[in-house]
Design a protein around this motif. Structure first.
Motif, PDB file in Angstrom:
ATOM      1  N   LYS A   1       7.501   3.460  57.331  1.00 14.54           N
ATOM      2  CA  LYS A   1       7.140   3.626  55.929  1.00 14.54           C
ATOM      3  C   LYS A   1       5.968   2.723  55.562  1.00 14.54           C
ATOM      4  CE  LYS A   1       9.639   6.183  53.528  1.00 14.54           C
ATOM      5  NZ  LYS A   1       9.230   7.511  53.118  1.00 14.54           N
ATOM      6  N   TRP A   2       5.939   1.500  56.093  1.00 16.05           N
ATOM      7  CA  TRP A   2       4.855   0.552  55.812  1.00 16.05           C
ATOM      8  C   TRP A   2       3.521   1.125  56.288  1.00 16.05           C
ATOM      9  CZ3 TRP A   2       2.702  -3.399  59.411  1.00 16.05           C
ATOM     10  CH2 TRP A   2       1.914  -4.345  58.766  1.00 16.05           C
ATOM     11  N   HIS A   3       3.500   1.630  57.509  1.00 17.23           N
ATOM     12  CA  HIS A   3       2.265   2.216  58.026  1.00 17.23           C
ATOM     13  C   HIS A   3       1.821   3.425  57.198  1.00 17.23           C
ATOM     14  CE1 HIS A   3       1.382  -0.103  61.564  1.00 17.23           C
ATOM     15  NE2 HIS A   3       2.479   0.236  62.215  1.00 17.23           N
ATOM     16  N   ILE A   4       2.766   4.211  56.725  1.00 10.90           N
ATOM     17  CA  ILE A   4       2.433   5.469  56.072  1.00 10.90           C
ATOM     18  C   ILE A   4       2.194   5.331  54.574  1.00 10.90           C
ATOM     19  CG2 ILE A   4       3.335   7.783  55.536  1.00 10.90           C
ATOM     20  CD1 ILE A   4       4.645   7.700  58.311  1.00 10.90           C
ATOM     21  N   THR A   5       2.877   4.407  53.909  1.00 12.69           N
ATOM     22  CA  THR A   5       2.812   4.361  52.440  1.00 12.69           C
ATOM     23  C   THR A   5       2.224   3.072  51.876  1.00 12.69           C
ATOM     24  OG1 THR A   5       5.041   3.444  52.218  1.00 12.69           O
ATOM     25  CG2 THR A   5       4.850   5.855  52.269  1.00 12.69           C
ATOM     26  N   GLN A   6       1.758   2.179  52.687  1.00  9.75           N
ATOM     27  CA  GLN A   6       1.281   0.892  52.193  1.00  9.75           C
ATOM     28  C   GLN A   6       0.083   1.046  51.255  1.00  9.75           C
ATOM     29  OE1 GLN A   6      -0.167  -1.883  55.135  1.00  9.75           O
ATOM     30  NE2 GLN A   6       0.476  -3.622  53.914  1.00  9.75           N
ATOM     31  N   HIS A   7       0.068   0.214  50.221  1.00  8.82           N
ATOM     32  CA  HIS A   7      -1.034   0.196  49.262  1.00  8.82           C
ATOM     33  C   HIS A   7      -2.116  -0.767  49.743  1.00  8.82           C
ATOM     34  CE1 HIS A   7       1.201   2.678  46.533  1.00  8.82           C
ATOM     35  NE2 HIS A   7       2.219   1.842  46.587  1.00  8.82           N
ATOM     36  N   HIS A   8      -3.355  -0.389  49.534  1.00 10.49           N
ATOM     37  CA  HIS A   8      -4.505  -1.197  49.961  1.00 10.49           C
ATOM     38  C   HIS A   8      -4.961  -2.117  48.830  1.00 10.49           C
ATOM     39  CE1 HIS A   8      -5.930   1.491  53.503  1.00 10.49           C
ATOM     40  NE2 HIS A   8      -4.644   1.698  53.273  1.00 10.49           N
ATOM     41  N   THR A   9      -4.092  -3.035  48.431  1.00  9.74           N
ATOM     42  CA  THR A   9      -4.474  -3.961  47.369  1.00  9.74           C
ATOM     43  C   THR A   9      -5.461  -4.988  47.913  1.00  9.74           C
ATOM     44  OG1 THR A   9      -2.669  -5.491  47.866  1.00  9.74           O
ATOM     45  CG2 THR A   9      -2.201  -3.717  46.272  1.00  9.74           C
ATOM     46  N   ALA A  10      -6.230  -5.569  47.015  1.00  5.52           N
ATOM     47  CA  ALA A  10      -7.193  -6.595  47.426  1.00  5.52           C
ATOM     48  C   ALA A  10      -6.470  -7.754  48.108  1.00  5.52           C
ATOM     49  CB  ALA A  10      -7.982  -7.093  46.221  1.00  5.52           C
TER      50      ALA A  10
ATOM     51  N   LYS B   1      11.214  -4.541  64.621  1.00  6.48           N
ATOM     52  CA  LYS B   1      12.607  -4.995  64.506  1.00  6.48           C
ATOM     53  C   LYS B   1      13.376  -4.088  63.555  1.00  6.48           C
ATOM     54  CE  LYS B   1      11.630  -9.862  65.287  1.00  6.48           C
ATOM     55  NZ  LYS B   1      11.599 -11.213  64.724  1.00  6.48           N
ATOM     56  N   GLU B   2      12.666  -3.481  62.589  1.00  7.35           N
ATOM     57  CA  GLU B   2      13.263  -2.584  61.600  1.00  7.35           C
ATOM     58  C   GLU B   2      12.408  -1.313  61.539  1.00  7.35           C
ATOM     59  OE1 GLU B   2      13.215  -5.003  58.065  1.00  7.35           O
ATOM     60  OE2 GLU B   2      15.072  -6.002  58.639  1.00  7.35           O
ATOM     61  N   LEU B   3      12.762  -0.338  62.338  1.00  9.15           N
ATOM     62  CA  LEU B   3      11.918   0.832  62.565  1.00  9.15           C
ATOM     63  C   LEU B   3      11.595   1.604  61.284  1.00  9.15           C
ATOM     64  CD1 LEU B   3      10.422   2.381  64.732  1.00  9.15           C
ATOM     65  CD2 LEU B   3      12.499   3.684  65.159  1.00  9.15           C
ATOM     66  N   ASN B   4      12.587   1.912  60.474  1.00  9.39           N
ATOM     67  CA  ASN B   4      12.319   2.693  59.265  1.00  9.39           C
ATOM     68  C   ASN B   4      11.323   1.979  58.350  1.00  9.39           C
ATOM     69  OD1 ASN B   4      13.073   5.136  57.607  1.00  9.39           O
ATOM     70  ND2 ASN B   4      13.463   3.488  56.151  1.00  9.39           N
ATOM     71  N   ASN B   5      11.525   0.681  58.147  1.00  7.31           N
ATOM     72  CA  ASN B   5      10.609  -0.071  57.286  1.00  7.31           C
ATOM     73  C   ASN B   5       9.192  -0.060  57.839  1.00  7.31           C
ATOM     74  OD1 ASN B   5      12.655  -0.685  55.518  1.00  7.31           O
ATOM     75  ND2 ASN B   5      12.946  -2.765  56.254  1.00  7.31           N
ATOM     76  N   ARG B   6       9.044  -0.186  59.146  1.00  9.07           N
ATOM     77  CA  ARG B   6       7.713  -0.210  59.751  1.00  9.07           C
ATOM     78  C   ARG B   6       7.011   1.140  59.607  1.00  9.07           C
ATOM     79  NH1 ARG B   6       4.952  -3.797  63.122  1.00  9.07           N
ATOM     80  NH2 ARG B   6       6.289  -5.157  61.892  1.00  9.07           N
TER      81      ARG B   6
END
Length: 178
Positions: A78-87, A71-76
């Motif tokens: 960036k989410w796929h590319i920069t997301q942190h792998h927190t517990a 629904k929000e292409l830029n956010n998605r």
């Protein structure tokens, strides 16, 4: 096959704050030959590589392994590319399913794999993307792609990929989800 207005390396997208508008849209992940070989190794006996879409990007052969919409292409993107792998993101299932899949296929626990996933996608991946007039239009494009294309990293709504590949991906993701 749909046509694209944009294609960019994941490394370049990581460096910028705004690649596209935050309108609905679709995106396709392209993996170079080395990256495809590495990521599909755990699925080698199941994935039919001859069915993969391929194209040349910057003089190298790349294969389409994943297709998505937002629904929000830029956010998605960036989410796929920069997301942190927190517990907590791993435990809650909030970690991108693509990042979960890449972690599992690389054989690394998801909470420990953030740097490895970032390095892998920066080295091996390009994203093709475009905005659509609505989220419904993006859903129609996704339905068409997943019912006619061969995307071995897509689990949900994938009409073409054999169930044994989907089941192995689910099992691997469960194994490395910690």
């Amino acid at each position: 096959m749909i046509s694209s207005k944009k294609i960019n390396s994941c490394k370049n997208i990581r460096k910028t704050s705004q690649m596209v508008s935050n309108e609905p849209g679709w995106y396709r992940w392209w993996f170079d030959e080395d990256g495809t070989s590495t990521i599909l190794k755990p699925l080698a006996d199941l994935v039919q590589t001859s069915k993969l879409q391929q194209r040349k990007i910057d003089g190298k052969v790349y294969y389409a392994l994943y297709f998505g919409i937002s629904k929000e292409l830029n956010n998605r993107l960036k989410w796929h590319i920069t997301q942190h792998h927190t517990a907590s993101s791993v435990k809650s299932g909030f970690l991108s399913t693509l990042r979960q899949t890449i972690s599992a296929l690389l054989g690394i626990n998801m909470t420990d794999s953030e740097n490895a996933v970032n390095d892998y996608i920066d080295k091996h991946c390009y994203l093709e993307y475009d905005c659509t007039s609505s989220h419904a239009a993006a859903k129609q494009i996704e339905a068409s792609e997943l019912s006619s294309g061969y995307y071995p990293l897509n689990i949900q709504e994938n009409k073409v990929l054999p169930k044994d590949v989907q089941n192995k991906l689910k099992k691997l993701r469960k194994t490395y989800k910690h």
